[in-house]
Design a protein around this motif. Sequence first.
Motif, short mmCIF file in Angstrom:
data_model
loop_
_atom_site.label_atom_id
_atom_site.label_comp_id
_atom_site.label_asym_id
_atom_site.label_seq_id
_atom_site.Cartn_x
_atom_site.Cartn_y
_atom_site.Cartn_z
N ASP A 137 0.88 -1.17 0.00
CA ASP A 137 0.00 0.00 0.00
C ASP A 137 0.91 1.22 0.00
O ASP A 137 1.63 1.45 0.97
CB ASP A 137 -0.86 -0.07 1.27
N ALA B 98 -0.93 6.52 -2.43
CA ALA B 98 -2.26 6.76 -1.87
C ALA B 98 -2.60 8.22 -1.56
O ALA B 98 -2.96 8.55 -0.44
CB ALA B 98 -2.44 5.90 -0.61
N PRO B 99 -2.49 9.11 -2.55
CA PRO B 99 -2.87 10.50 -2.27
C PRO B 99 -4.37 10.65 -2.13
O PRO B 99 -5.14 9.78 -2.54
CB PRO B 99 -2.38 11.25 -3.52
N ASN B 100 -4.74 11.76 -1.53
CA ASN B 100 -6.14 12.13 -1.46
C ASN B 100 -6.47 12.85 -2.76
O ASN B 100 -5.85 13.85 -3.09
CB ASN B 100 -6.33 13.04 -0.25
N HIS C 294 3.69 13.47 -0.26
CA HIS C 294 3.45 12.16 -0.89
C HIS C 294 4.70 11.53 -1.46
O HIS C 294 4.66 10.40 -1.94
CB HIS C 294 2.40 12.30 -2.00
N HIS D 127 -4.10 3.07 -2.57
CA HIS D 127 -5.33 3.25 -1.79
C HIS D 127 -5.70 4.75 -1.78
O HIS D 127 -5.66 5.41 -0.74
CB HIS D 127 -5.04 2.75 -0.37
N GLY E 3 -7.54 8.31 -1.77
CA GLY E 3 -8.72 8.84 -1.06
C GLY E 3 -9.65 9.49 -2.08
O GLY E 3 -9.37 10.57 -2.57
N TYR F 162 -12.61 6.39 7.66
CA TYR F 162 -11.30 5.97 7.14
C TYR F 162 -10.92 4.61 7.73
O TYR F 162 -10.44 3.71 7.04
CB TYR F 162 -10.30 7.06 7.54
N ASP G 22 -10.20 0.87 6.08
CA ASP G 22 -8.94 0.16 6.26
C ASP G 22 -9.14 -1.28 6.76
O ASP G 22 -8.37 -2.17 6.41
CB ASP G 22 -7.99 0.94 7.19
N TYR H 158 2.58 -1.35 4.44
CA TYR H 158 1.95 -0.04 4.30
C TYR H 158 3.01 1.03 4.47
O TYR H 158 3.71 1.06 5.49
CB TYR H 158 0.91 0.17 5.42
N ILE I 292 3.14 4.60 5.14
CA ILE I 292 2.33 5.75 5.55
C ILE I 292 3.10 6.51 6.64
O ILE I 292 3.77 5.92 7.49
CB ILE I 292 0.96 5.32 6.13
N GLN J 264 0.27 8.45 11.36
CA GLN J 264 -0.86 7.51 11.34
C GLN J 264 -0.53 6.19 12.05
O GLN J 264 -1.24 5.20 11.89
CB GLN J 264 -1.29 7.25 9.89
#
Length: 577
Positions: free
Chosen positions: A119, A122-124, A133, A159, A161, A313, A317, A335, A337, A341
């Motif tokens: 994973d 994964a930007p929004n 990012h 992933h 957003g 969110y 997940d 992941y 991230i 988080q």
Amino acid sequence: MNIRNLLNLRVRAAMTAANIPENCQPMVALGKNPQHGDYQANCAMAAAKLMKTNPRALAGRILENLDLSDIADHCDIAGPGFINIKLSDQWLSDQVNRLGKDIHRGIEQAQQPQIIVIDYSAPNLAKEMHVGHLRSSIMGDALARIFEAQGHRVIRQNHVGDWGTQFGMLITHLQDQIELDSDVKLADLEVFYRESKVRFDAEVVFAERARGNVVKLQNGDDDALAMWKRFIDISVAHSEEVYSKLNVTLKHSDIYAESAYNKALPGIIKTLKDKGLAVENQGAQVVFLDDMIDKEGDPLGMIVQKSDGGFLYSTTDLAAVDYRCNTLMADRCLYFIDARQSLHMKQVYAVSRKAGFATDHCTLEHHAFGTMMGEDGKPFKTRSGDTIKLSALLDEAVVRAMQLLSDKASDLSSAESAEAARKIGIGAVKYADLAKTRTNDYIFSWDSMLSFEGNTAPYLQYAYTRIKSIFRKANLNAELITGEIIATEPAEKALTLKLLQFGEAIDQVALDAYPHQLCSYLYELSSLYMKFYEVCPILRSDISVEIRNSRLQLSNVSATTLRSGLDLLGIEVMERM
Ligand code: ARG
């Protein structure tokens, strides 16, 4: 098999012969002091402790049973019971000759290939990709390339957003734009987001329409979904432009967005309720676990459904863990991230285990990372305090690299130097990030990343072109050089040993996902090459053909290894600069 694994096997066999319990590890590591040994086995201390005996005597018993006659010149015991191993020159030369012909370039191939889900990025999609990012995108990508090189099956999961209340506001603004221009293009997503937000806060009717659109989206209204889809497509195209600039392998088909889990969410809540894990708390559904407590020791709940029925969110997940473990059949889930988080991921993993969304054998790994800071030590922003777009940062890198090249005398054509500037600029940004210990914050500095000295991409790229130029100047085809590598000079031996450790560096990164270890390896390799180049003449007229060919081949293996390593980091090389 790489040297460390081979030595581990041999030492373990000697331990067995010396009646040392099977659960004691051989613990072969690089030699602390190369003068005493290339490798050392550190097993005797731990084993002696377990067996309540003298470590030095135990090391002696291991050594008596250790057969390395084909590999090592000599072994001895140092300090409390370290077993030093000095590899033989002949064996090293044989190995590096084999490495030159190995299509896997010394990377050990997985005996049992795993399914590895990563994973990353994964930007929004409500906004444009920004500097925040970068780290996830390039570290995740490096790991994806590394696992593939080891023969594993990698499933990339971007992933993104693409769901939530902001999209109501964005598609309402888009509806109005399309009314003016049916073929609307959003050149700048950031500006578009800001405009929507301003309208949302200032225009009552707009805000109402936006909220209405959220409800419509959630109820699957065709028109709202079509508009949403249009917005998402534009935003994804923005991200893909960044991936292509960045030489990140994420493809369109790797997107598995938050919205892909919408249908699964009610089932997730049902499972959590059925298992007695989710309980009602002020109208919301919350999961409390014994090992989830805050600093004060109070239970720390994870909300999985809001009182208005909406999902979060975290719910998505949980569904993602379920999908990755039970549909994709992952053996490992990684992941990448931000460290901020960490608590969220810890909760997601703990709840997934309890609820059975995660299969027992699958690892769930959050590879957290620190923040990119400006030279003032604060999170990297523009002067006016705005976030910096990743795309703009990368463009600036290329411009700066171009400047750097124009300061150097070079006989490249303008197309060639544009290409080199692109590779150097992008490589510098990526490498400066990958070379830092992932878990730390780091300071973004153009000057240090674009330097030809030190542990930087330009230094490594330069080392590569240096080797290439030897062959070019002598008009030689590296593939056609005959004869064997015979490493005799200390600088040749040191370089040879380093080359043979490429596979070990890769194994290490695959284990704990710290790409800086590969960077350090490549930097050391380049430095050893430069040293070799300084002290071992290659094309000088008094050098025999055998030695010349040996050194040419050693150079060629160095270039190939360097290029392979950089390629695994997603960094390109050039023939000339
Ligand atoms: N979109 C999220 C963000 O920008 C990152 C998603 C990371 N992946 C995940 N499975 N939560 O913060």
